[in-house]
Scaffold this motif. Structure first.
Motif, mmCIF file in Angstrom:
data_model
loop_
_atom_site.group_PDB
_atom_site.id
_atom_site.type_symbol
_atom_site.label_atom_id
_atom_site.label_comp_id
_atom_site.label_asym_id
_atom_site.label_seq_id
_atom_site.Cartn_x
_atom_site.Cartn_y
_atom_site.Cartn_z
ATOM 1 N N LEU A 14 -47.237 44.253 74.981
ATOM 2 C CA LEU A 14 -48.344 45.051 75.523
ATOM 3 C C LEU A 14 -49.646 44.266 75.629
ATOM 4 C CD1 LEU A 14 -47.838 48.445 73.642
ATOM 5 C CD2 LEU A 14 -46.760 47.611 75.740
ATOM 6 N N MET A 15 -49.663 43.037 75.112
ATOM 7 C CA MET A 15 -50.906 42.273 75.067
ATOM 8 C C MET A 15 -50.703 40.885 75.674
ATOM 9 S SD MET A 15 -53.722 43.581 73.712
ATOM 10 C CE MET A 15 -54.633 42.213 72.989
ATOM 11 N N SER A 16 -51.775 40.347 76.185
ATOM 12 C CA SER A 16 -51.802 38.963 76.651
ATOM 13 C C SER A 16 -53.070 38.323 76.098
ATOM 14 C CB SER A 16 -51.827 38.911 78.181
ATOM 15 O OG SER A 16 -53.059 39.432 78.667
ATOM 16 N N PRO A 17 -53.126 36.995 76.059
ATOM 17 C CA PRO A 17 -54.376 36.362 75.644
ATOM 18 C C PRO A 17 -55.560 36.804 76.507
ATOM 19 C CG PRO A 17 -52.601 34.758 75.667
ATOM 20 C CD PRO A 17 -52.043 36.012 76.287
ATOM 21 N N GLN A 18 -55.310 37.036 77.790
ATOM 22 C CA GLN A 18 -56.392 37.434 78.684
ATOM 23 C C GLN A 18 -56.936 38.827 78.334
ATOM 24 O OE1 GLN A 18 -53.401 36.144 79.733
ATOM 25 N NE2 GLN A 18 -54.291 34.113 80.055
ATOM 26 N N SER A 19 -56.032 39.748 77.968
ATOM 27 C CA SER A 19 -56.508 41.091 77.629
ATOM 28 C C SER A 19 -57.239 41.102 76.286
ATOM 29 C CB SER A 19 -55.348 42.088 77.611
ATOM 30 O OG SER A 19 -54.364 41.732 76.657
ATOM 31 N N ALA A 20 -56.924 40.142 75.421
ATOM 32 C CA ALA A 20 -57.688 39.995 74.183
ATOM 33 C C ALA A 20 -59.054 39.379 74.469
ATOM 34 C CB ALA A 20 -56.920 39.146 73.175
ATOM 35 N N LEU A 21 -59.085 38.365 75.326
ATOM 36 C CA LEU A 21 -60.359 37.730 75.690
ATOM 37 C C LEU A 21 -61.298 38.695 76.407
ATOM 38 C CD1 LEU A 21 -59.037 34.269 76.889
ATOM 39 C CD2 LEU A 21 -60.599 34.658 74.976
ATOM 40 N N ALA A 22 -60.742 39.740 77.020
ATOM 41 C CA ALA A 22 -61.573 40.713 77.733
ATOM 42 C C ALA A 22 -62.453 41.529 76.798
ATOM 43 C CB ALA A 22 -60.687 41.649 78.565
ATOM 44 N N TRP A 23 -62.232 41.417 75.483
ATOM 45 C CA TRP A 23 -63.121 42.061 74.510
ATOM 46 C C TRP A 23 -64.448 41.310 74.360
ATOM 47 C CZ3 TRP A 23 -62.722 46.622 71.885
ATOM 48 C CH2 TRP A 23 -61.469 47.251 71.846
ATOM 49 N N ARG A 24 -64.543 40.104 74.884
ATOM 50 C CA ARG A 24 -65.729 39.270 74.657
ATOM 51 C C ARG A 24 -67.053 39.987 74.939
ATOM 52 N NH1 ARG A 24 -66.404 33.904 74.133
ATOM 53 N NH2 ARG A 24 -64.257 33.485 74.779
ATOM 54 N N PRO A 25 -67.214 40.741 76.047
ATOM 55 C CA PRO A 25 -68.520 41.349 76.314
ATOM 56 C C PRO A 25 -68.966 42.364 75.262
ATOM 57 C CG PRO A 25 -67.125 41.386 78.280
ATOM 58 C CD PRO A 25 -66.253 40.988 77.146
ATOM 59 N N TYR A 26 -68.049 42.844 74.437
ATOM 60 C CA TYR A 26 -68.421 43.838 73.427
ATOM 61 C C TYR A 26 -69.115 43.194 72.224
ATOM 62 C CZ TYR A 26 -65.324 46.964 76.019
ATOM 63 O OH TYR A 26 -64.736 47.726 77.009
ATOM 64 N N GLY A 27 -68.919 41.903 72.037
ATOM 65 C CA GLY A 27 -69.459 41.226 70.856
ATOM 66 C C GLY A 27 -70.867 40.727 71.083
ATOM 67 N N GLY A 28 -71.842 41.610 70.942
ATOM 68 C CA GLY A 28 -73.226 41.208 71.149
ATOM 69 C C GLY A 28 -73.719 40.200 70.129
ATOM 70 N N ALA A 29 -73.104 40.174 68.936
ATOM 71 C CA ALA A 29 -73.486 39.225 67.900
ATOM 72 C C ALA A 29 -72.504 38.063 67.799
ATOM 73 C CB ALA A 29 -73.596 39.940 66.550
ATOM 74 N N GLY A 30 -71.534 38.021 68.700
ATOM 75 C CA GLY A 30 -70.558 36.948 68.683
ATOM 76 C C GLY A 30 -69.151 37.479 68.888
ATOM 77 N N PHE A 31 -68.251 36.579 69.216
ATOM 78 C CA PHE A 31 -66.886 36.990 69.541
ATOM 79 C C PHE A 31 -65.918 35.864 69.205
ATOM 80 C CE2 PHE A 31 -63.328 36.859 72.568
ATOM 81 C CZ PHE A 31 -62.742 38.094 72.312
ATOM 82 N N ALA A 32 -64.724 36.245 68.758
ATOM 83 C CA ALA A 32 -63.652 35.280 68.544
ATOM 84 C C ALA A 32 -62.330 35.979 68.789
ATOM 85 C CB ALA A 32 -63.690 34.705 67.136
ATOM 86 N N VAL A 33 -61.345 35.226 69.253
ATOM 87 C CA VAL A 33 -60.015 35.776 69.479
ATOM 88 C C VAL A 33 -59.029 35.065 68.555
ATOM 89 C CG1 VAL A 33 -59.465 34.180 71.368
ATOM 90 C CG2 VAL A 33 -58.342 36.413 71.262
ATOM 91 N N HIS A 34 -58.050 35.837 68.050
ATOM 92 C CA HIS A 34 -57.140 35.316 67.034
ATOM 93 C C HIS A 34 -55.692 35.654 67.397
ATOM 94 C CE1 HIS A 34 -60.608 34.823 64.242
ATOM 95 N NE2 HIS A 34 -61.034 35.937 64.821
ATOM 96 N N PRO A 35 -54.875 34.687 67.774
ATOM 97 C CA PRO A 35 -53.445 34.943 67.923
ATOM 98 C C PRO A 35 -52.785 35.027 66.546
ATOM 99 C CG PRO A 35 -53.936 32.649 68.408
ATOM 100 C CD PRO A 35 -55.247 33.313 68.144
ATOM 101 N N VAL A 36 -51.841 35.964 66.411
ATOM 102 C CA VAL A 36 -51.126 36.154 65.149
ATOM 103 C C VAL A 36 -49.632 36.145 65.458
ATOM 104 C CG1 VAL A 36 -50.778 37.661 63.147
ATOM 105 C CG2 VAL A 36 -53.030 37.563 64.262
ATOM 106 N N PRO A 37 -48.821 35.446 64.690
ATOM 107 C CA PRO A 37 -47.377 35.489 64.944
ATOM 108 C C PRO A 37 -46.851 36.916 64.831
ATOM 109 C CG PRO A 37 -47.939 33.780 63.334
ATOM 110 C CD PRO A 37 -49.165 34.603 63.536
ATOM 111 N N GLY A 38 -45.981 37.289 65.771
ATOM 112 C CA GLY A 38 -45.373 38.607 65.697
ATOM 113 C C GLY A 38 -45.594 39.430 66.944
ATOM 114 N N GLY A 39 -45.030 40.633 66.925
ATOM 115 C CA GLY A 39 -45.104 41.543 68.056
ATOM 116 C C GLY A 39 -46.246 42.528 67.944
ATOM 117 N N HIS A 40 -46.025 43.721 68.500
ATOM 118 C CA HIS A 40 -47.111 44.694 68.579
ATOM 119 C C HIS A 40 -47.581 45.145 67.198
ATOM 120 C CE1 HIS A 40 -49.653 47.581 70.554
ATOM 121 N NE2 HIS A 40 -49.128 48.569 69.855
#
Length: 250
Positions: free
Chosen positions: A197-223
């Motif tokens: 249900l997720m892709s790196p791009q859909s996780a990166l799309a959260w970036r505009p919400y982080g007014g104080a900063g943003f980071a994305v974290h891949p984790v081994p495993g499924g949903h």
């Protein structure tokens, strides 16, 4: 203590982490977390109505109503530095709680941790409609690991599970946003590397919400990596939360 919390906060908590569960899930998914994150972080799982100890209460299908009730019940416990972690549906609940408090000029989380849910302004193609046929819903649930194929032999259990998921899907559909909103906190977006249900791009799309900063974290495993890959996730959460500036100033 609020009926929404499964544990009692302490008056001297350094940092409170409120955890919101996934669709079809319950607060017990976080039961191993308190021992793993203490003492720097006090884990407070949030139990939504209609499941486990609250199974006799009506479930909510409207995000605005849920957020109003959460705000009423949880606000007294947001008097210490706090963070929100939400998984899948819980990520949307955590975001909407943060947005509500921001709009009301109340304290917001020092960190917003959202997992396994595409940024809510994106088209929600990954979330099926609440009226999806039973067979299709069961295929979707088994495909993301939300139900074991072995349990399909128990029709009454399956009916209970699908009814719960349908209501939670309606809740998700009611909570999407038309556009991103910049929030006054750091946003961490987590995604499972094999989550359908997720892709790196859909996780990166959260970036505009982080007014104080943003980071994305891949984790081994499924949903449901917060359960199946807790050994990889929890040390990362501990590192992020135990070094937050608000905690270091105490």
């Amino acid at each position: 203590m609020s009926g929404y919390l499964t544990r009692e906060p302490g008056p001297g908590d350094a940092l409170r982490l409120f955890c919101f569960h996934h669709a079809g899930g319950a607060a017990s998914v976080y039961s191993p977390w308190p021992a793993r994150l203490a003492p720097a972080v006090t884990v407070l799982p949030v139990q939504l109505p209609g499941r486990e100890t609250r199974r006799r209460e009506p479930r909510l299908r409207d995000m605005a109503t849920l957020v109003e009730r959460l705000e009423e019940h949880l606000d007294p416990f947001l008097d210490r530095p706090f963070a929100f972690y939400g998984h899948s549906m819980g990520a949307l609940v955590a975001l909407r709680m943060t947005l509500q408090r921001y709009r009301m000029s109340r304290t917001t989380p020092v960190q917003l941790l959202v997992a396994a849910f595409p940024a809510p302004h994106l088209p929600q193609a990954a979330v099926p409609p609440a009226d999806i046929p039973d067979d299709d819903l069961l295929r979707w649930m088994t495909g993301i690991g939300g139900i074991s194929p072995a349990l399909l032999r128990y029709p009454e259990w399956v009916r209970t599970a699908t009814d719960l998921v349908r209501d939670d899907l309606a809740l998700c559909r009611s909570g999407r946003l038309a556009a991103p909103v910049s929030l006054p906190c750091f946003v961490h977006a987590f995604y499972g590397t094999t989550d359908p249900l997720m892709s790196p791009q859909s996780a990166l799309a959260w970036r505009p919400y982080g007014g104080a900063g943003f980071a994305v974290h891949p984790v081994p495993g499924g949903h449901l990596f917060h359960h199946e890959s807790a050994a990889a996730l929890l040390p990362r959460l501990h590192a992020l939360l135990s070094t937050s500036p608000e905690l270091l100033r105490l």
